[in-house]
Design an enzyme around this catalytic site. Sequence first.
Site, PDB file in Angstrom:
ATOM      1  N   PRO A 175       3.244  61.702  82.035  1.00 63.93           N
ATOM      2  CA  PRO A 175       4.095  62.526  83.053  1.00 63.93           C
ATOM      3  C   PRO A 175       3.883  62.564  84.441  1.00 63.93           C
ATOM      4  O   PRO A 175       2.702  62.734  84.773  1.00 63.93           O
ATOM      5  CB  PRO A 175       3.412  64.059  82.499  1.00 63.93           C
ATOM      6  CG  PRO A 175       2.990  63.431  81.067  1.00 63.93           C
ATOM      7  CD  PRO A 175       2.289  62.104  81.327  1.00 63.93           C
ATOM      8  N   GLU A 176       4.886  62.321  85.165  1.00 66.66           N
ATOM      9  CA  GLU A 176       4.614  62.380  86.644  1.00 66.66           C
ATOM     10  C   GLU A 176       5.820  63.091  87.138  1.00 66.66           C
ATOM     11  O   GLU A 176       6.273  63.541  86.507  1.00 66.66           O
ATOM     12  CB  GLU A 176       4.654  60.617  87.286  1.00 66.66           C
ATOM     13  CG  GLU A 176       3.426  59.879  86.654  1.00 66.66           C
ATOM     14  CD  GLU A 176       2.915  58.812  87.355  1.00 66.66           C
ATOM     15  OE1 GLU A 176       3.503  58.616  88.519  1.00 66.66           O
ATOM     16  OE2 GLU A 176       2.264  57.669  86.885  1.00 66.66           O
ATOM     17  N   LYS A 220       3.784  67.836  89.976  1.00 67.11           N
ATOM     18  CA  LYS A 220       3.742  67.765  88.565  1.00 67.11           C
ATOM     19  C   LYS A 220       3.258  68.965  87.798  1.00 67.11           C
ATOM     20  O   LYS A 220       3.055  69.054  86.788  1.00 67.11           O
ATOM     21  CB  LYS A 220       2.368  66.690  88.224  1.00 67.11           C
ATOM     22  CG  LYS A 220       2.901  65.321  88.955  1.00 67.11           C
ATOM     23  CD  LYS A 220       1.848  64.363  88.429  1.00 67.11           C
ATOM     24  CE  LYS A 220       0.568  64.369  89.302  1.00 67.11           C
ATOM     25  NZ  LYS A 220      -0.479  63.078  88.536  1.00 67.11           N
ATOM     26  N   CYS A 252       4.889  35.960  92.587  1.00 70.14           N
ATOM     27  CA  CYS A 252       4.206  34.608  92.864  1.00 70.14           C
ATOM     28  C   CYS A 252       3.399  33.880  91.506  1.00 70.14           C
ATOM     29  O   CYS A 252       3.121  32.699  91.525  1.00 70.14           O
ATOM     30  CB  CYS A 252       3.120  34.715  93.957  1.00 70.14           C
ATOM     31  SG  CYS A 252       1.573  35.610  93.389  1.00 70.14           S
ATOM     32  N   CYS A 310      -1.940  42.410  92.545  1.00 69.11           N
ATOM     33  CA  CYS A 310      -1.902  40.787  92.818  1.00 69.11           C
ATOM     34  C   CYS A 310      -2.712  40.417  94.067  1.00 69.11           C
ATOM     35  O   CYS A 310      -2.452  40.821  94.953  1.00 69.11           O
ATOM     36  CB  CYS A 310      -0.319  40.511  93.020  1.00 69.11           C
ATOM     37  SG  CYS A 310      -0.329  38.563  93.294  1.00 69.11           S
ATOM     38  N   CYS A 327      -0.364  38.685  96.635  1.00 64.92           N
ATOM     39  CA  CYS A 327       0.760  39.308  97.141  1.00 64.92           C
ATOM     40  C   CYS A 327       0.316  40.819  98.095  1.00 64.92           C
ATOM     41  O   CYS A 327       1.062  41.201  98.890  1.00 64.92           O
ATOM     42  CB  CYS A 327       1.866  39.814  96.036  1.00 64.92           C
ATOM     43  SG  CYS A 327       2.609  38.662  95.511  1.00 64.92           S
TER      44      CYS A 327
END
Length: 259
Positions: free
Chosen positions: A2-3, A51, A232, A254, A257
């Site tokens: 839940p967001e 929320k 990538c 990452c 990136c």
Amino acid sequence: MPEGDTVFQTARRLDRALAGAAVTRFELRVPQSATVDLRGETVHDVVSRGKHLLHRIGDWTVHSHLKMEGAWRLFHRGERWSRPPFQARAVLTVDGTQSVGFELGVLEVFPTIEEDRAIGHLGPDLLGADWDPAEAVRRLASDPEVPVFTALLDQRNLAGIGNVYANELCFVRGLLPTRPVGDVANLGAVVDVAHRMLVANRGRWTRSTTGDLRPGRRSWVYGRVGEACRRCGTSLHGGELGRVPGEERMVTWCPHCQT
């Protein structure tokens, strides 16, 4: 999980089912509110704030927060609940519709005029009619030493971002989650992407931050530790990050990136 988008959709669904009707059954299964009885009162509306969920009934507000496990579900009167009865924390019936709150992390009742004490600390609501990106940027920038991932999760800065969106935002903007907010060159762009992500998902239950709704293709990094970066091909790293011990959240990034 839940967001802000999930809570927004929940509030909209509950509002359509309950608003304008009189309460015929009202039961809160938490000690501090067990004696509250709002039978006969009219449900004015059900709204979200970040929320948080607010049922405005008569002169009162039922405030709930789903946390990790919570959910509100609608049933026809007499219909079998989709979860065990012992998980129910709130039961609210109007006409032939029953709304049940299961495993709610927060559940309390107070006069509507006192709503500010429960939600007044929240930053601008990403899905609110009064969304204020400039204020969100100002709040994020007010503590420049905090890691950007942690700052995005702080509901005092902007309301509605949870762990999924915080991870995805850092990736899309090329930011290491540990980078201090003060070292982020364009906070306005981060806030803009956050707003666009939640708006894109507020009308559907299948959340996607990549634009691809196919299973296994819906997130850039969240839940993908050890898998290949979609951009990538580098193996994604994972760990925990939080402002203080006990508040850590799972973080994925990452190493190529994100800098």
